[in-house]
Design an enzyme around this catalytic site. Structure first.
Site, PDB file in Angstrom:
ATOM      1  N   HIS A 358       1.297 -38.849  65.197  1.00  0.00           N
ATOM      2  CA  HIS A 358       1.287 -37.946  64.047  1.00  0.00           C
ATOM      3  C   HIS A 358       0.601 -38.515  62.812  1.00  0.00           C
ATOM      4  O   HIS A 358       0.716 -37.930  61.738  1.00  0.00           O
ATOM      5  CB  HIS A 358       2.722 -37.576  63.666  1.00  0.00           C
ATOM      6  N   LYS A 546       5.184 -29.263  50.259  1.00  0.00           N
ATOM      7  CA  LYS A 546       5.097 -30.251  51.332  1.00  0.00           C
ATOM      8  C   LYS A 546       5.715 -31.559  50.845  1.00  0.00           C
ATOM      9  O   LYS A 546       6.012 -31.699  49.651  1.00  0.00           O
ATOM     10  CB  LYS A 546       3.663 -30.469  51.796  1.00  0.00           C
ATOM     11  N   ARG A 547       5.885 -32.488  51.751  1.00  0.00           N
ATOM     12  CA  ARG A 547       6.405 -33.802  51.394  1.00  0.00           C
ATOM     13  C   ARG A 547       5.521 -34.421  50.311  1.00  0.00           C
ATOM     14  O   ARG A 547       4.299 -34.246  50.320  1.00  0.00           O
ATOM     15  CB  ARG A 547       6.415 -34.669  52.661  1.00  0.00           C
ATOM     16  N   LYS A 552      -1.378 -36.525  50.104  1.00  0.00           N
ATOM     17  CA  LYS A 552      -1.332 -35.061  50.036  1.00  0.00           C
ATOM     18  C   LYS A 552      -1.816 -34.548  48.677  1.00  0.00           C
ATOM     19  O   LYS A 552      -2.063 -33.365  48.505  1.00  0.00           O
ATOM     20  CB  LYS A 552       0.089 -34.573  50.338  1.00  0.00           C
ATOM     21  N   THR A 654       1.136 -28.060  59.076  1.00  0.00           N
ATOM     22  CA  THR A 654       1.607 -26.782  59.620  1.00  0.00           C
ATOM     23  C   THR A 654       1.901 -25.799  58.497  1.00  0.00           C
ATOM     24  O   THR A 654       1.910 -24.591  58.722  1.00  0.00           O
ATOM     25  CB  THR A 654       2.861 -26.965  60.499  1.00  0.00           C
ATOM     26  N   LYS A 658       1.434 -21.589  58.275  1.00  0.00           N
ATOM     27  CA  LYS A 658       2.465 -20.634  57.838  1.00  0.00           C
ATOM     28  C   LYS A 658       1.937 -19.768  56.688  1.00  0.00           C
ATOM     29  O   LYS A 658       2.145 -18.545  56.671  1.00  0.00           O
ATOM     30  CB  LYS A 658       3.722 -21.390  57.395  1.00  0.00           C
TER      31      LYS A 658
END
Length: 811
Positions: A358, A546-547, A552, A654, A658
């Site tokens: 991952h 998100k985290r 990110k 992901t 969504k």
């Protein structure tokens, strides 16, 4: 599908309130109603759950066992009602009783069994396995407190225990009679038997009981119910053993009991110290040992044959490196308890275990100190050491050209045990989770392993369960889609592509716009209830959920917001479409810089949201304690999906899927699954910007990037960083200096400054496009139409066909 009328459902509710809780409907709280509806669902599904397991035993097909440290299942009542075919009836019955279904369903506390995308992916996979009639089950840990409950106090993240099991959890069934014993520490004695083989005895161990709790995983309207088994750690007491009460032994015993219960206490305990690291390692072995013991016990019960045939009936998929100890644990059981030779045990193990990677982040590839693993799990360490010796010797003798690469391939190197290397060596399949991610693994991060095992590597792009993220989370949109193209898309999500022929139908686009606006009003009300902040439901809802991690790049987003704020302060009359920026994220408790970014977002919000000069044109919202239930409120209302990771760093993502499925348009880099989304919808239907993965890799390998040069030449960047450095966005002048210094003195490791200008320019295009409503809505519907490709049903079919070699049990 279960057939109940609303009248019959109401009768069940009122009867169960009397029999189970001793109250009348008029005296029942929303929580009482929640529990009786859960009881009704359980009453209906229990026979089907039993029948499913009996059919699996009778047919004796190959089964999949999915091992993961996380299963972010979210609220299950609404999902279970949907999959049972009872959601509409339940909604109608509750309304006729004068109750609000949403309030009832919200009484379920999200199960705190995961953190981010990895755990949500595992939950989606279980849903798809059951819905597609595959015999597939999950194994995880029943964390009593999960990760943490996030509170924002004075802008700072504060972590509190998440007491999700404070009240009864109606979906779990304790199976105490199926408990297994796990062994830590102890002494290993080696004996040579008469036939020359070795025998190992493992003595004086610290024993822990693993108590299973089973949760039903209900397939969509097909009467298939698989199982998620969660293990809880408890102390072991022999029948004769009593708690000592003298010489403080009683308190010592309580401390020991508490230390054991900590194994299933918190998800990802702080590993910044030795004790925390060891606890994480205990958790990982606890999961794999309990699970593999159970798998082998079931195999022997259902198959009167040798365990050599285990690969014919069992596949164990390990979700990232956390369950990599499954490899030496299976070897241990086969050799020490089943009398297999090394070669026979290795042949079975490497045909049973498959590994999903991952991450491309080298710092995220797990390692454990050699001494710690040897001390905590001496027999397991011996097996890993032997695997390593044989593997390295194999390279030396059989692959002369690769001899120089042995230090970068060895499972044990530099006094560290490398878990990703163990996972690759000990499995028959290694898959990435997006096309670019897999290519980076093959060509960069795991290049030498790919040269050794080219047939072992493959790609399986992630997916999401469209039943939860569209049918359940966005019922008005789902209903509109069904009105337009029929209901076939619910079971065959690729049928969503039929929407394309309507993507320029202005009357239909208007209906899509109305649905989106209703969802925005619902979210605006939720934001007001939670924060007291009024947001304009006509504004652009720009979402990043998100985290919280540097790669990110929530920091890039907030820098853009500061830039817009600075521009409006100079020219309050500037003609811009009002924008509401919505964040949701948790940072790991010990991740200082990530927590600083949360503080910065909240500090900027406290200034921007109340500055009369900007006339409400910008709002910044940070919704605390982001989880599945909150995501289900945010995603249907989003206009823009921020997928702005540093190219090459996001394995897949992901959230992008969504949000796309609910009609949000992606602002993103060519990273992870963004690339595959872009391949489908085209550049004209999303907003791509920034460095490519190859450009990022080139900078890392050859240099040539200078953050200070951008600071000195771009007035916008300089002003933002100076504002951080000089305390303009803080209560004192050192508030955000760590962010400032990380950008300038660590050369902006995630290229926030490099991508800043193209990001601003892209958002200017976004705004112009948003004002052309028909164009925007056409783009939105086009994204929804292509989103069926990213259903986890497609992903699971690919796993089943290419990796697991399993067929649907029936149907």
């Amino acid at each position: 599908m279960l057939e109940l009328t609303a009248e019959a459902f109401k009768e069940k509710i009122t009867n169960k309130l009397k029999t189970d809780r001793g109250i009348e409907i008029g005296d029942a709280s929303d929580k009482d109603i929640y529990y009786v509806i859960a009881a009704i669902v359980n009453e209906e599904i229990m026979p089907q759950w039993y029948d499913t397991q009996k059919k699996y035993e009778e047919k004796n097909n190959k089964q999949i066992f999915y091992l993961s440290m996380e299963f972010l299942v979210g609220n299950l009542l609404q999902s279970n009602l949907l999959n049972c075919g009872m959601l509409d009836v339940s909604n109608q019955a509750l309304k006729e009783l004068g109750l609000d279904p949403e309030n009832i369903y919200a009484k379920e506390h999200d199960a705190a069994l995961g953190n981010g995308g990895l755990g949500r992916l595992a939950a989606c996979f279980l849903d798809s396995l059951a819905s597609l009639n595959y015999a597939g089950h999950g194994y995880g840990i029943r964390y009593r407190y999960g990760l943490f409950e996030q509170r924002i106090i004075n802008g700072n993240q504060v972590e509190l225990p998440d007491y999700w099991l404070k009240n009864d959890y109606p979906w779990e069934t304790k199976k105490e009679d199926e408990a297994v014993c796990i062994h830590f520490h102890g002494d290993v004695h080696m004996f040579k038997k008469n036939d020359g083989t070795l025998e190992f005895n493992y003595e004086n161990t610290d024993k822990v009981m693993a108590i299973p709790y089973d949760i039903p995983i209900i397939g969509y309207e097909n009467k298939v119910i698989n199982t998620l088994r969660l293990w809880s750690a408890e102390a072991v007491y022999d029948e004769q053993e009593t708690l000592a009460t003298e010489n403080n032994e009683f308190y010592h015993d309580l401390d020991h009991k508490h230390s054991i219960e900590q194994i299933s206490g918190f998800l990802y305990p702080d590993d910044s110290n030795h004790e925390g690291k060891e606890l994480r390692l205990k958790q990982q072995y606890f999961l794999v040992s309990s699970s593999i013991q159970h798998i082998i016990k079931n195999f022997k019960k259902n198959n009167h044959t040798s365990l050599r045939r285990l690969p014919e009936k069992v596949v164990i998929q390990i979700n990232d490196t956390h369950p990599s100890l499954a490899i030496p644990e299976l070897m241990r059981i086969l050799m020490d308890e089943e009398n297999f030779s090394w070669n026979a045990a290795w042949e079975v193990t490497t045909k049973v275990i498959a590994y999903t990677n991952h991450t491309t982040l080298s710092e995220a590839l797990e390692t454990w100190p050699k001494g710690m693993l040897e001390h905590l799990l001496p027999r397991i360490y011996m097996i890993i050491d032997e695997i390593n010796e044989r593997f390295c010797k194999g390279i030396w003798y059989d692959h002369e050209a690769l001899r120089d690469t042995i230090p970068s391939l060895a499972i044990i190197a530099d006094d560290q045990v490398h878990m990703a290397r163990l996972a690759i060596v000990g499995s028959f399949s290694v898959n990435g989770v997006a096309r670019i991610h897999t290519e980076i693994l093959k060509k960069q991060e795991m290049k030498h392993f790919y040269n050794l095992f080219p047939d072992r590597f493959n790609n399986k792009t992630n997916g999401i369960t469209h039943r939860r993220w569209l049918l359940q989370a966005n019922p008005n949109l789902a209903s509109l889609i069904t009105d337009v193209i029929g209901p076939q898309w619910i079971k065959r999500p690729k049928q969503l592509i039929s929407l394309l022929k309507y993507s320029k139908d202005s009357s239909l686009l208007e209906k899509f716009d109305q649905v989106k606006h209703e969802n925005k009003k619902i979210l605006a009300n939720h934001i007001y209830e939670r924060t007291g902040i009024l947001v304009d439901d006509q504004s652009i809802f720009d979402v990043q959920i998100k985290r919280l991690h540097e790669y990110k790049r929530q920091l890039l987003n907030i820098f853009h917001i500061i830039y817009l704020y600075n521009e409006l302060k100079v020219n309050p009359n500037q003609d811009i479409t009002p924008r509401t920026f919505i964040f949701g994220a948790k940072a790991a408790p010990s991740y200082h810089l990530a927590k600083e970014v949360i503080k910065l977002i909240n500090t900027v919000a406290s200034i921007v949201n109340y500055d009369p000069d900007i006339r409400g044109k910008l709002k910044v919202i940070f919704l605390e304690n982001y989880n599945v239930s909150l995501a289900e409120k945010i995603i249907p209302a989003a206009d823009i999906s921020e997928q702005i990771s540093t190219a090459s760093k996001e394995a897949s993502g992901t959230g992008n899927m969504k949000l796309m499925m609910n009609g949000a348009l992606t602002v993103g880099t060519l990273d992870g699954a963004n690339i595959e989304i872009n391949d489908l919808v085209g550049n004209q239907n999303m907003f791509i910007f920034g460095l490519t993965a190859d450009e990022v890799m080139d900078y890392y390998q050859h240099g040539g990037f200078d953050a200070t040069a951008i600071y000195n030449t771009d007035d916008r960047v300089k002003r933002i960083l100076d504002q951080l450095n000089q305390g303009e966005f803080g209560s004192h002048d050192i508030e955000f200096k760590d962010i400032y210094y990380n950008i300038l003195y660590h050369n902006d490791p995630y290229f926030v400054l490099k991508d800043f200008e193209p990001y601003i320019e892209t958002h200017e295009i976004v705004e112009r496009t948003y004002r052309d409503r028909l164009t925007w809505l056409n783009m939105s519907v086009t994204n929804i139409a292509h989103s069926g490709k990213f259903s986890s049903d497609r992903t699971i079919r690919e796993y089943a066909t290419d990796i697991w070699k399993v067929k649907q049990v029936w149907g």
